[in-house]
Design an enzyme around this catalytic site. Sequence first.
Site, short mmCIF file in Angstrom:
data_model
loop_
_atom_site.label_atom_id
_atom_site.label_comp_id
_atom_site.label_asym_id
_atom_site.label_seq_id
_atom_site.Cartn_x
_atom_site.Cartn_y
_atom_site.Cartn_z
N TRP A 130 133.68 138.23 6.57
CA TRP A 130 134.10 137.65 7.68
C TRP A 130 135.60 138.02 7.68
O TRP A 130 136.45 137.42 6.95
CB TRP A 130 133.41 135.99 7.52
CG TRP A 130 134.08 134.67 8.78
CD1 TRP A 130 133.60 135.47 9.94
CD2 TRP A 130 134.77 133.80 8.53
NE1 TRP A 130 133.61 134.31 10.73
CE2 TRP A 130 134.52 132.80 10.02
CE3 TRP A 130 135.01 133.03 7.57
CZ2 TRP A 130 134.97 132.31 10.00
CZ3 TRP A 130 136.09 131.59 8.07
CH2 TRP A 130 135.37 131.54 9.60
N ASP A 211 131.71 130.50 -0.29
CA ASP A 211 131.66 129.94 1.01
C ASP A 211 129.91 129.67 1.02
O ASP A 211 129.30 131.28 1.27
CB ASP A 211 132.43 131.65 1.54
CG ASP A 211 132.10 130.76 3.03
OD1 ASP A 211 132.04 130.27 3.58
OD2 ASP A 211 133.15 131.51 4.77
N LYS A 246 126.45 124.54 10.98
CA LYS A 246 125.07 126.22 11.51
C LYS A 246 123.79 125.37 11.15
O LYS A 246 123.24 125.16 11.99
CB LYS A 246 125.64 127.17 10.30
CG LYS A 246 126.49 127.87 10.33
CD LYS A 246 127.30 128.51 11.50
CE LYS A 246 128.87 128.97 11.24
NZ LYS A 246 129.40 130.00 12.63
C1 LMR Z 1 131.05 133.54 13.15
O1 LMR Z 1 130.99 134.04 11.98
O2 LMR Z 1 130.86 133.92 14.49
C2 LMR Z 1 131.62 132.16 12.57
O3 LMR Z 1 131.42 131.43 11.46
C3 LMR Z 1 132.67 131.00 13.48
C4 LMR Z 1 133.86 131.62 13.68
O4 LMR Z 1 134.26 131.25 13.51
O5 LMR Z 1 133.82 132.65 13.49
#
Ligand code: LMR
Length: 397
Positions: A130, A211, A246
Site C-alpha cells: 500500500w 496491518d 472497511k
Molecule cells: C486504499 O488502499 O484504497 C484504502 O486503504 C484507502 C486509503 O486510505 O488509501
Amino acid sequence: MWKSIQPAPPDSILGLTEEFKKDQNPQKVNLGVGVYKDDDGNTPVLSCVKAAEKELLEKQTSKSYLPISGDAAYAAAVQRLIFGEDNDVITAKRAATIHAPGGTGALRVGGDLIHKFTPDARVWVSSPTWANHNGIFGAAGFEISQYGYYNPEQKSLDFDKMMTDLGKIPAGDVVVLHACCHNPSGVDLDSGQWKKVADLAAEKAWIPFLDFAYQGFGDGVDEDRFAVEQFAAAGVDFFVASSFSKNFGLYNERTGAITVITPTAEEASVAMSHLKTVVRTNYSNPPAHGGLVATMILDTPDLRKMWLEELAAMRDRIVNMRKSLVAGLAAQGVEGDFSFIEKQRGMFSFSGWSDDVVSRLRKDSNIYVVGGGRINLAGLTTSNIEYVCKAVADAMK
Ligand code: LMR
C-alpha cells in the site's frame, strides 16, 4: 511563506477520488480507493451501524473527552476480535490496545512509538505494498526497504523470495506484513506459510508489524485472523494496526486501533504508558463515535449477528464480481488468462494492466484505476461490468 515552495503531488489513491468527483461523465467508474460499494454503486451505512447509532443517540449523556487511550470497552472488543475470545494474549494481558484514528492513525502511532526507542531500525515493506506505508513510516523517520512478495509474471506469491529476504533482516528491524487481503495484490499467504513466517520472526527477532485492515473480507472474521494467531503463539513482540473502516463501513469515523503485543503483562503496561505519550502529543485523545458504535455491535449478540451477515454479503458480492470480471473479459475477447483474479482475496486485484492501459482507461472511458493496475472489485456493479470489460478490451488493442 509559500512563494518559493512547490506544491506536493496529489495522493496516488485519494487524489484519484478527487479527480473522479470532478469528472462530469455519467458513465465514469471509480475502481480506485478501497471503499466498498453495493451493486447500486453506493457505500451504505450498515443496518447494524444505524441500529447502534439510534440507541447511542438516545442513551448518550455526554461528549466529554475519552481517555488518551480511548474507551476501555472498545479496546477489549478490538482484542477479542483480532485475537479470538480465548487467546492467551488476552488472558495473560500481554497486549496494550488504544483506539487510533483509523488504520492509518494506528500505523503512525505504532511507527512513532517504535521510532522513539529504535530510531536506527529500518522498516521493511512488501514489494509491492500500500503506497501509504512508505509515506507513514517515512514520516515517522524511518528508512524503508522492500522484501520480495509478488511475482508479476506468475501473478502469485513468491514465497521463496519472501522467506530468503526476511531471513536476512537484522534483529530489531520492523517488518510490515498484511495479515489478510494483501493491498494491492490480493495475494495472501496460506496457513502453513504464515506459520513459517512467524517462526522466522521468532528466530531472527525482527519486529512484525501486522496491518489488519480487511478482517472479514478474505474468508471470514475468524478465518482471517490466522496470521495474528501465529505471531501470538510465537510469543514474540509484535504490533497490529487494525481498522473498522472497511468491515463496519465506518470509513469517516476514523475507527482503528493499535495493539502492542509483548511476551509479558509487565511489558505491555510499559508499552501502554508510551502509547499514551505518543497520542497525547499528537491528537490528545481519539474521536468517540465510531468506537462506541463498533463496541455496541460487537458486544450485543443481535447486532453482532446482523453485522456478520452484512459483512458476508459484502464479501460475497466482491467474490461474484471477480467471477463476472473474468467472464466479462473473456466475452470481450481480451487475450490472456485472467483466472488469477478469482484466486485473489479481499477488495483488490492486481489486474496486470500496464500503465498505458490504466491511462487509456482513464482518458478514453473515464475509468479510474490506481497506478500499477490495482483495481477495487467493489467498484464493479452488474450495471457497469460490461462497460468496463469492453473498455479494457479497447484499451488493450
Ligand atoms: C486504499 O488502499 O484504497 C484504502 O486503504 C484507502 C486509503 O486510505 O488509501
